[in-house]
Design a protein around this motif. Structure first.
Motif, PDB file in Angstrom:
ATOM      1  N   ALA A  20      39.201  10.826   9.030  1.00 47.70           N
ATOM      2  CA  ALA A  20      40.006   9.885   9.556  1.00 47.70           C
ATOM      3  C   ALA A  20      40.413   8.928   8.454  1.00 47.70           C
ATOM      4  O   ALA A  20      39.795   8.885   7.192  1.00 47.70           O
ATOM      5  N   ILE A  21      41.598   8.365   8.595  1.00 47.51           N
ATOM      6  CA  ILE A  21      42.332   7.557   7.494  1.00 47.51           C
ATOM      7  C   ILE A  21      42.078   6.088   7.789  1.00 47.51           C
ATOM      8  O   ILE A  21      42.392   5.703   8.955  1.00 47.51           O
ATOM      9  N   PRO A  22      41.319   5.293   6.937  1.00 46.94           N
ATOM     10  CA  PRO A  22      41.301   3.735   7.076  1.00 46.94           C
ATOM     11  C   PRO A  22      42.439   3.180   7.224  1.00 46.94           C
ATOM     12  O   PRO A  22      43.595   3.465   6.770  1.00 46.94           O
ATOM     13  N   PRO A  23      42.070   2.054   7.970  1.00 49.38           N
ATOM     14  CA  PRO A  23      43.466   0.952   8.219  1.00 49.38           C
ATOM     15  C   PRO A  23      43.852   0.416   7.090  1.00 49.38           C
ATOM     16  O   PRO A  23      45.302   0.188   6.902  1.00 49.38           O
ATOM     17  N   SER A  24      43.256   0.529   6.059  1.00 48.25           N
ATOM     18  CA  SER A  24      43.635  -0.217   4.674  1.00 48.25           C
ATOM     19  C   SER A  24      42.821   0.445   3.612  1.00 48.25           C
ATOM     20  O   SER A  24      41.675   0.895   3.810  1.00 48.25           O
ATOM     21  N   LEU A  25      43.255   0.494   2.304  1.00 45.40           N
ATOM     22  CA  LEU A  25      42.796   1.097   1.215  1.00 45.40           C
ATOM     23  C   LEU A  25      43.175   0.153   0.137  1.00 45.40           C
ATOM     24  O   LEU A  25      44.269  -0.171  -0.266  1.00 45.40           O
TER      25      LEU A  25
END
Length: 351
Positions: A20-25
């Protein structure tokens, strides 16, 4: 983050974002001492990945050297990739309206072009030396002399076919002699002018459109206008006058060779003598029939030259437009030839 380390980082990041791609990076760069082009590309791919998912992305503690490298790639100005807009399908009414507007615009240009030709003809009548005689003779050769072999061959074969097919029926009633009447009358009044005009439209009409269309695309027509020359008088009149002069002559040759084709069938298959066949032909034809065929061919010649030059002047854009103008010139010429011939038939029927 250099060329050796960047592939390893990309493989590790692929595995990290596989779930999954996190909401912030946030990327911590305080311990990064060296960043080259490959390392910058890794950061650019991370930022684009987050932008595609509308996630937040930021760099923390980059050194001055790293900031200079990223500035070279305009890292801060990267925006979300714009999706290609989908082409909207136009409705039937919209396409019908566009077609109607295009035809109205084409009709207006057609009328203005007729006016330009008339004015050019009046000017040449008052100043005969303004006509380009050398170009006119050259057009006469290309339109008439060069087309003579194919016109004669097709007319000969057409007369032969007509005589052969009609003899099958007339022979049953002992009316072989009327094959000469059928071939001569149909060729002189109708088929001779039509077939000649169609051949000239395919050869010369397309040539006129391609020649002027190429000049229009390469801006040679604009150059003529800039130098003070009238493009209509300079380009159109020699072609128009040449066509009007030579097409009736071609029609005469077409009539003669069609009669010879019928004569061949009459002598070899119907046991007719040459004198009997020619005598019946002379009895059938009148001066009005010959004059009518010549008048038709002259009108057809004007239509061919007019529509060919018109489509050439309407060419715009690139090389594809020249091909479209050539095709349109031939199709429009043949349509106008058939339409005009039908009008002649109706007028003569009730005259």
């Amino acid at each position: 983050m250099d060329a050796d380390r960047s592939p390893v980082l990309l493989r590790e990041l692929d595995g990290f974002f596989a779930g999954a791609i996190p909401p912030s990076l946030a990327v911590e760069l305080s311990k990064v001492t060296f960043l080259d082009d490959f390392g910058a590309l890794v950061l650019i791919e991370l930022k684009r990945l987050m932008m595609r998912t509308n996630g937040a992305f930021r760099l923390e503690n980059p050194s001055v050297e790293i900031q200079q490298v990223l500035k070279t790639f305009q890292f801060e100005n990267l925006e979300k990739e714009a999706s290609l807009p989908k082409k909207k399908k136009t409705g039937v009414l919209v396409r019908l309206g566009d077609s109607a507007i295009a035809h109205v615009r084409d009709f207006r240009y057609l009328i203005s072009f007729i006016g330009a030709i008339v004015l050019a003809l009046l000017y040449v009548c008052r100043h005969p030396r303004s006509l380009r005689t050398e170009d006119t003779f050259s057009c006469m050769q290309r339109t008439g002399v060069d087309a003579l072999p194919i016109v004669c061959l097709i007319s000969f074969l057409l007369g032969l076919i007509m005589a052969f097919m009609s003899s099958v029926q007339l022979k049953q009633f002992g009316a072989n002699i009327y094959v000469a009447s059928l071939v001569s009358l149909s060729m002189v009044r109708e088929l001779g002018p039509i077939m000649t005009a169609i051949i000239v439209a395919g050869r010369s009409g397309s040539s006129f459109a391609a020649e002027i269309g190429t000049m229009k695309i390469s801006e040679e027509v604009d150059a003529l206008f800039t130098m003070g020359f009238d493009p209509t008088r300079f380009l159109v009149l020699p072609k128009l006058i040449a066509a009007v002069i030579v097409v009736p002559m071609l029609t005469l040759f077409s009539d003669v060779f069609a009669i010879l084709g019928g004569l061949l069938v009459g002598v070899t298959m119907l046991d007719l003598t040459t004198s009997a066949y020619m005598s019946q032909t002379m009895k059938t034809l009148s001066s009005f029939d010959i004059t009518l065929g010549l008048v038709k061919s002259g009108v057809f010649a004007m239509l061919i030259a007019w529509i060919g030059c018109l489509r050439g002047f309407q060419a715009q854009g690139g090389a594809a437009s020249v091909g479209q103008a050539t095709t349109s010139a031939v199709v429009s010429s043949i349509f106008l030839i058939i339409l005009t011939d039908s009008m002649f038939s109706v007028v003569l029927r009730y005259w």
